[in-house]
Design an enzyme around this catalytic site. Sequence first.
Site, PDB file in Angstrom:
ATOM      1  N   ARG A 141       0.866  -1.189   0.000  1.00 17.90           N
ATOM      2  CA  ARG A 141       0.000   0.000   0.000  1.00 17.90           C
ATOM      3  C   ARG A 141       0.893   1.227   0.000  1.00 17.90           C
ATOM      4  NH1 ARG A 141      -2.699   0.630   5.083  1.00 17.90           N
ATOM      5  NH2 ARG A 141      -1.320   2.387   5.328  1.00 17.90           N
ATOM      6  N   GLU A 175       4.712   7.151   2.395  1.00 21.35           N
ATOM      7  CA  GLU A 175       5.567   5.963   2.544  1.00 21.35           C
ATOM      8  C   GLU A 175       4.958   4.838   1.721  1.00 21.35           C
ATOM      9  OE1 GLU A 175       5.468   3.636   6.099  1.00 21.35           O
ATOM     10  OE2 GLU A 175       3.334   3.978   6.424  1.00 21.35           O
ATOM     11  N   ASN A 196       4.119   0.724   2.171  1.00 26.49           N
ATOM     12  CA  ASN A 196       4.064  -0.380   3.137  1.00 26.49           C
ATOM     13  C   ASN A 196       4.187  -1.682   2.377  1.00 26.49           C
ATOM     14  OD1 ASN A 196       3.111   1.170   5.678  1.00 26.49           O
ATOM     15  ND2 ASN A 196       1.761   1.863   4.046  1.00 26.49           N
ATOM     16  N   SER A 240      -2.480  -2.701   5.982  1.00 27.77           N
ATOM     17  CA  SER A 240      -3.803  -3.086   6.484  1.00 27.77           C
ATOM     18  C   SER A 240      -4.935  -2.243   5.910  1.00 27.77           C
ATOM     19  CB  SER A 240      -3.810  -3.037   8.007  1.00 27.77           C
ATOM     20  OG  SER A 240      -3.537  -1.736   8.416  1.00 27.77           O
ATOM     21  N   LYS A 265      12.025   3.082   5.569  1.00 32.12           N
ATOM     22  CA  LYS A 265      12.070   4.521   5.276  1.00 32.12           C
ATOM     23  C   LYS A 265      13.447   4.913   4.749  1.00 32.12           C
ATOM     24  CE  LYS A 265       8.059   5.398   7.963  1.00 32.12           C
ATOM     25  NZ  LYS A 265       7.557   4.065   8.299  1.00 32.12           N
ATOM     26  N   LYS A 273      12.050  10.828  10.814  1.00 30.13           N
ATOM     27  CA  LYS A 273      11.470   9.480  10.875  1.00 30.13           C
ATOM     28  C   LYS A 273      12.497   8.402  11.225  1.00 30.13           C
ATOM     29  CE  LYS A 273       7.797  10.220   7.504  1.00 30.13           C
ATOM     30  NZ  LYS A 273       7.000   9.579   6.447  1.00 30.13           N
ATOM     31  N   GLU A 290       7.421   1.208  11.831  1.00 30.58           N
ATOM     32  CA  GLU A 290       6.111   1.183  11.176  1.00 30.58           C
ATOM     33  C   GLU A 290       5.047   1.197  12.257  1.00 30.58           C
ATOM     34  OE1 GLU A 290       5.883   1.110   7.881  1.00 30.58           O
ATOM     35  OE2 GLU A 290       8.037   0.909   7.640  1.00 30.58           O
ATOM     36  N   GLY A 291       3.823   1.490  11.839  1.00 26.63           N
ATOM     37  CA  GLY A 291       2.692   1.317  12.761  1.00 26.63           C
ATOM     38  C   GLY A 291       2.168   2.595  13.357  1.00 26.63           C
ATOM     39  N   ARG A 316      -7.901   7.638   4.813  1.00 28.06           N
ATOM     40  CA  ARG A 316      -7.934   7.828   6.267  1.00 28.06           C
ATOM     41  C   ARG A 316      -7.929   9.331   6.538  1.00 28.06           C
ATOM     42  NH1 ARG A 316      -2.709   4.631   7.852  1.00 28.06           N
ATOM     43  NH2 ARG A 316      -2.177   5.564   5.857  1.00 28.06           N
TER      44      ARG A 316
HETATM   45  P1  ADP Z   1       4.215   4.723   9.776  1.00 24.23           P
HETATM   46  O1  ADP Z   1       5.066   3.671   9.174  1.00 24.23           O
HETATM   47  O2  ADP Z   1       4.354   4.823  11.244  1.00 24.23           O
HETATM   48  O3  ADP Z   1       2.791   4.643   9.296  1.00 24.23           O
HETATM   49  P2  ADP Z   1       4.367   7.150   8.180  1.00 24.23           P
HETATM   50  O4  ADP Z   1       5.532   7.588   7.399  1.00 24.23           O
HETATM   51  O5  ADP Z   1       3.202   6.651   7.401  1.00 24.23           O
HETATM   52  O6  ADP Z   1       4.859   6.081   9.243  1.00 24.23           O
HETATM   53  O7  ADP Z   1       3.901   8.338   9.095  1.00 24.23           O
HETATM   54  C1  ADP Z   1       2.810   8.253   9.994  1.00 24.23           C
HETATM   55  C2  ADP Z   1       1.864   9.422   9.816  1.00 24.23           C
HETATM   56  O8  ADP Z   1       2.567  10.661   9.974  1.00 24.23           O
HETATM   57  C3  ADP Z   1       1.250   9.501   8.421  1.00 24.23           C
HETATM   58  O9  ADP Z   1       0.084   8.705   8.351  1.00 24.23           O
HETATM   59  C4  ADP Z   1       0.975  10.987   8.276  1.00 24.23           C
HETATM   60  O10 ADP Z   1      -0.234  11.321   8.915  1.00 24.23           O
HETATM   61  C5  ADP Z   1       2.114  11.635   9.049  1.00 24.23           C
HETATM   62  N1  ADP Z   1       3.231  11.977   8.141  1.00 24.23           N
HETATM   63  C6  ADP Z   1       4.258  11.179   7.786  1.00 24.23           C
HETATM   64  N2  ADP Z   1       5.092  11.791   6.928  1.00 24.23           N
HETATM   65  C7  ADP Z   1       4.580  13.010   6.729  1.00 24.23           C
HETATM   66  C8  ADP Z   1       4.990  14.126   5.943  1.00 24.23           C
HETATM   67  N3  ADP Z   1       6.092  14.096   5.211  1.00 24.23           N
HETATM   68  N4  ADP Z   1       4.214  15.237   5.989  1.00 24.23           N
HETATM   69  C9  ADP Z   1       3.092  15.294   6.735  1.00 24.23           C
HETATM   70  N5  ADP Z   1       2.662  14.284   7.510  1.00 24.23           N
HETATM   71  C10 ADP Z   1       3.386  13.148   7.505  1.00 24.23           C
HETATM   72 MG    MG Z   2       2.038   5.008   7.456  1.00 28.27          MG
END
Ligand code: ADP
Ligand code: MG
Length: 422
Positions: free
Chosen positions: A72, A91, A93, A98, A253, A312, A316-317, A398
């Site tokens: 995803r 990102e 996945n 999920s 990442k 970051k 994950e999660g 979401r």
């Molecule tokens: P995870 O693997 O924990 O899901 P993500 O990279 O998806 O990590 O980040 C988690 C959440 O943080 C995302 O669902 C989003 O809401 C927010 N986020 C992540 N990266 C960004 C970004 N570059 N700009 C704005 N919000 C972000």
């Molecule tokens: Mg995410």
Amino acid sequence: MFVQQFFVFLLFFVSPGQQSFLTFYIFQDADFLQEALASTITVDDFTARLFKIHQQILKEGRSQSIVLGLNRSDYMLDQRENDTPSLKQIEINTIAASFGGLSSRTPDVHRHILKMAGRLEESERILDNNPAAGLARAIAKAWELYGSEKAVVVFLVEDVQRNIFDQRYVEYELWKRNIHVIRLRFEDVFKAGSLDQDKRLFVDGKEVGVVYFRNGYMPDNYTSEQSWDARLLMERSRAVKCPDISTHLAGTKKVQQVLARPGVLERFFPDQPQAVQQIRATFAGLYTLDLGPEGDKTVSMALAAPERFVLKPQREGGGNNIYGSEICQVLEQVKESTERTAYILMDKIHPTPVRNYLMRQGSPLKISNCLSELGVFGAYVRQGKDMVTNECVGHLLRTKSSEHSDGGVAAGVAVLDNPLLF
Ligand code: ADP
Ligand code: MG
């Protein structure tokens, strides 16, 4: 987790097909993964542990040429002043992606609510969506290619699985095809699993054709050494893994950041400048924190304007990223040491908030500024060099309040939503 929330969204074309090729090319390119993760694995024990399994598998030789990917890729709409809005990837996945199950049901929920509210025309504009069927179709294809009617599909799950209903929708799609599914934990595989001389995986006497990991993506999922032993056993086996260890690592990442470097996409698509351009257009700014002048520049940039970025770690999660002044606190602590290489820095994406209601069990209804994230599911099966199937199987929207920088549905922040097209 019942949600009634409506949102106006422009649907842009994003190609999970290309993402699948990219993930597969990374899987094939052991040197790339080694180079990309070299600095991270010196400081991040979890990634290092996964990488060790990856190396062991390469040394022994992969025992299965069928590759099943259920990915995803997540995007937010970047809408800065004066700029044309564009979808930027948050990102990708590659493990336990999920909500394909539950998001197959939410269109009906929202259509029903809109009808009850007398908004028939809007209810008809909610897109059909059935990722559960598409994900199951790919699992079924991999199972079929594995080639044993007796073989079962294992859903590798946690002990207490809050997201079980999401998984069940995919599972029932497999049962409809007369494919036998069993749910196991790492410890079950540890206790009752073994390989025969052809490296076929048996658990409790049942041959396993496909292992679908809905667990194993974060350190806490490995509750003991037995969990790691079980992961290794499955990786070594002839069962089709979704994902196998290399594809799991391709979703880190750090790899995402390395892919954004000049010339790297060209390595994977040497004769396809258009593919390179389309994929690159979805990348936000991503910056290394490796030791050296480039990483030093990243540190200074982040310290000077932390509100512009997200820091970051390789996790994950949800709930792991660092924002605002906390970025300075963390970087001040680690900036002189290799510890900083556990992180990457990313430009913050700025969607325009939409006023709306988020409905969650136990929370009062109140209007808030909301931001949405669009996930696109890609499902592919390869056998050796042949891409047997590679399709976009649906989407996930979401939505969360803009008060929260981070956190998804499981983290208790976002709600399941649907795009409403105008
Ligand atoms: P995870 O693997 O924990 O899901 P993500 O990279 O998806 O990590 O980040 C988690 C959440 O943080 C995302 O669902 C989003 O809401 C927010 N986020 C992540 N990266 C960004 C970004 N570059 N700009 C704005 N919000 C972000
Ligand atoms: Mg995410």
